[in-house]
Write a protein that holds these residues in place. Structure first.
Motif, mmCIF file in Angstrom:
data_model
loop_
_atom_site.group_PDB
_atom_site.id
_atom_site.type_symbol
_atom_site.label_atom_id
_atom_site.label_comp_id
_atom_site.label_asym_id
_atom_site.label_seq_id
_atom_site.Cartn_x
_atom_site.Cartn_y
_atom_site.Cartn_z
ATOM 1 N N LEU A 31 -0.990 34.946 42.272
ATOM 2 C CA LEU A 31 0.295 35.641 42.300
ATOM 3 C C LEU A 31 0.739 35.726 40.848
ATOM 4 N N GLY A 32 0.945 36.938 40.373
ATOM 5 C CA GLY A 32 1.230 37.119 38.956
ATOM 6 C C GLY A 32 0.063 36.588 38.158
ATOM 7 N N ARG A 33 0.348 35.812 37.144
ATOM 8 C CA ARG A 33 -0.732 35.246 36.320
ATOM 9 C C ARG A 33 -1.249 33.933 36.884
ATOM 10 N N TYR A 34 -0.646 33.435 37.951
ATOM 11 C CA TYR A 34 -0.961 32.107 38.464
ATOM 12 C C TYR A 34 -2.155 32.145 39.416
ATOM 13 N N GLU A 35 -3.152 31.326 39.110
ATOM 14 C CA GLU A 35 -4.346 31.197 39.949
ATOM 15 C C GLU A 35 -4.036 30.170 41.035
ATOM 16 N N GLY A 46 8.751 30.097 53.553
ATOM 17 C CA GLY A 46 7.558 30.612 52.910
ATOM 18 C C GLY A 46 6.430 29.613 52.868
ATOM 19 N N VAL A 47 5.459 29.920 52.029
ATOM 20 C CA VAL A 47 4.258 29.109 51.872
ATOM 21 C C VAL A 47 4.195 28.638 50.425
ATOM 22 N N VAL A 48 3.862 27.357 50.229
ATOM 23 C CA VAL A 48 3.745 26.790 48.882
ATOM 24 C C VAL A 48 2.271 26.521 48.599
ATOM 25 N N TYR A 49 1.820 26.999 47.437
ATOM 26 C CA TYR A 49 0.435 26.834 47.013
ATOM 27 C C TYR A 49 0.382 25.992 45.739
ATOM 28 N N PRO A 54 -2.958 29.825 33.751
ATOM 29 C CA PRO A 54 -4.089 29.826 32.825
ATOM 30 C C PRO A 54 -3.685 29.992 31.358
ATOM 31 N N ARG A 55 -2.497 30.514 31.093
ATOM 32 C CA ARG A 55 -2.067 30.696 29.705
ATOM 33 C C ARG A 55 -1.868 29.373 28.993
ATOM 34 N N ILE A 56 -1.344 28.394 29.726
ATOM 35 C CA ILE A 56 -1.074 27.102 29.088
ATOM 36 C C ILE A 56 -1.741 25.948 29.828
ATOM 37 N N ASN A 57 -2.641 26.271 30.755
ATOM 38 C CA ASN A 57 -3.415 25.278 31.502
ATOM 39 C C ASN A 57 -2.509 24.203 32.119
ATOM 40 N N ARG A 58 -1.508 24.673 32.863
ATOM 41 C CA ARG A 58 -0.551 23.764 33.501
ATOM 42 C C ARG A 58 -0.628 23.941 35.010
ATOM 43 N N GLU A 59 -0.673 22.814 35.735
ATOM 44 C CA GLU A 59 -0.629 22.845 37.185
ATOM 45 C C GLU A 59 0.791 23.192 37.631
ATOM 46 N N VAL A 60 0.911 24.050 38.638
ATOM 47 C CA VAL A 60 2.206 24.491 39.136
ATOM 48 C C VAL A 60 2.182 24.543 40.659
ATOM 49 N N ALA A 61 3.350 24.646 41.235
ATOM 50 C CA ALA A 61 3.507 24.951 42.658
ATOM 51 C C ALA A 61 4.102 26.347 42.732
ATOM 52 N N PRO A 111 7.696 38.474 46.675
ATOM 53 C CA PRO A 111 8.417 37.645 45.710
ATOM 54 C C PRO A 111 7.834 36.227 45.705
ATOM 55 N N TYR A 112 7.877 35.596 44.556
ATOM 56 C CA TYR A 112 7.401 34.216 44.457
ATOM 57 C C TYR A 112 8.210 33.487 43.399
ATOM 58 N N ILE A 113 8.194 32.176 43.516
ATOM 59 C CA ILE A 113 8.899 31.328 42.576
ATOM 60 C C ILE A 113 7.936 30.228 42.150
ATOM 61 N N VAL A 114 7.931 29.905 40.875
ATOM 62 C CA VAL A 114 6.983 28.941 40.313
ATOM 63 C C VAL A 114 7.755 27.692 39.887
ATOM 64 N N PHE A 115 7.289 26.553 40.378
ATOM 65 C CA PHE A 115 7.915 25.261 40.118
ATOM 66 C C PHE A 115 6.938 24.338 39.407
ATOM 67 N N GLU A 116 7.494 23.265 38.874
ATOM 68 C CA GLU A 116 6.650 22.176 38.401
ATOM 69 C C GLU A 116 5.876 21.619 39.594
ATOM 70 N N TYR A 117 4.590 21.347 39.407
ATOM 71 C CA TYR A 117 3.801 20.680 40.449
ATOM 72 C C TYR A 117 4.032 19.176 40.319
#
Length: 155
Positions: A31-35, A46-49, A54-61, A111-117
């Motif tokens: 979703l967007g740039r997030y793998e 919704g569903v959380v993945y 990949p731009r900053i090699n950070r794990e996210v939810a 739509p999606y929202i990106v959080f700290e994992y």
């Protein structure tokens, strides 16, 4: 605040990962740039993945919110506007008991929202593994939740 050595217990509104799950046929690869690697949980909103930036090699939810499935076409734009306003307000919060929001966006109609994992388990999983919480643990957990809630409402 609890020490870093204590496990993180992640609370959801139902106490489990799969109640009120929206129907979902397959997980998108990104979703967007997030793998996206795998599903962490589902809920009424919704569903959380688990994902990776990949731009900053950070794990996210990454939480995908199916607004198009929930709203009539004539109400969809208002729902999308409300979603981004709420994401902006959540993104302003900075508190040890509130997971930070990194980004909110839309890909196509999704739509999606990106959080700290934050690795951990749900309260239901914690109770299944450990049994009942000791009274002092329950009080400490509720104090953390209420502290975060108070900060959110104050903002």
């Amino acid at each position: 605040m609890r020490s870093q050595a204590e496990p993180t217990v992640i609370l959801d509104s139902s106490g489990s990962r799969n109640s009120g799950s929206p129907a979902r046929t397959s997980m998108p690869a990104r979703l967007g740039r997030y793998e996206l690697s795998h599903e962490l949980g589902k809920g009424a909103m919704g569903v959380v993945y688990r994902g990776r930036d990949p731009r900053i090699n950070r794990e996210v939810a990454v939480k995908a919110i199916p607004l198009a499935d929930e709203f009539d076409p004539e109400d969809l734009e208002q729902a999308r506007t409300r979603f981004f306003r709420e994401a902006e307000m959540a993104g302003r919060l900075s508190h040890p008991h509130i997971v930070p929001v990194f980004e909110a966006d839309v890909q196509g109609q999704q739509p999606y929202i990106v959080f700290e994992y934050v690795p951990g388990c749900t309260l239901a999983e914690h109770l299944a593994q450990q049994g009942r919480c000791a009274p002092h643990e329950a009080v400490a957990l509720m104090a953390d939740v209420l502290d975060g809630l108070q900060a959110a409402h104050a903002a």
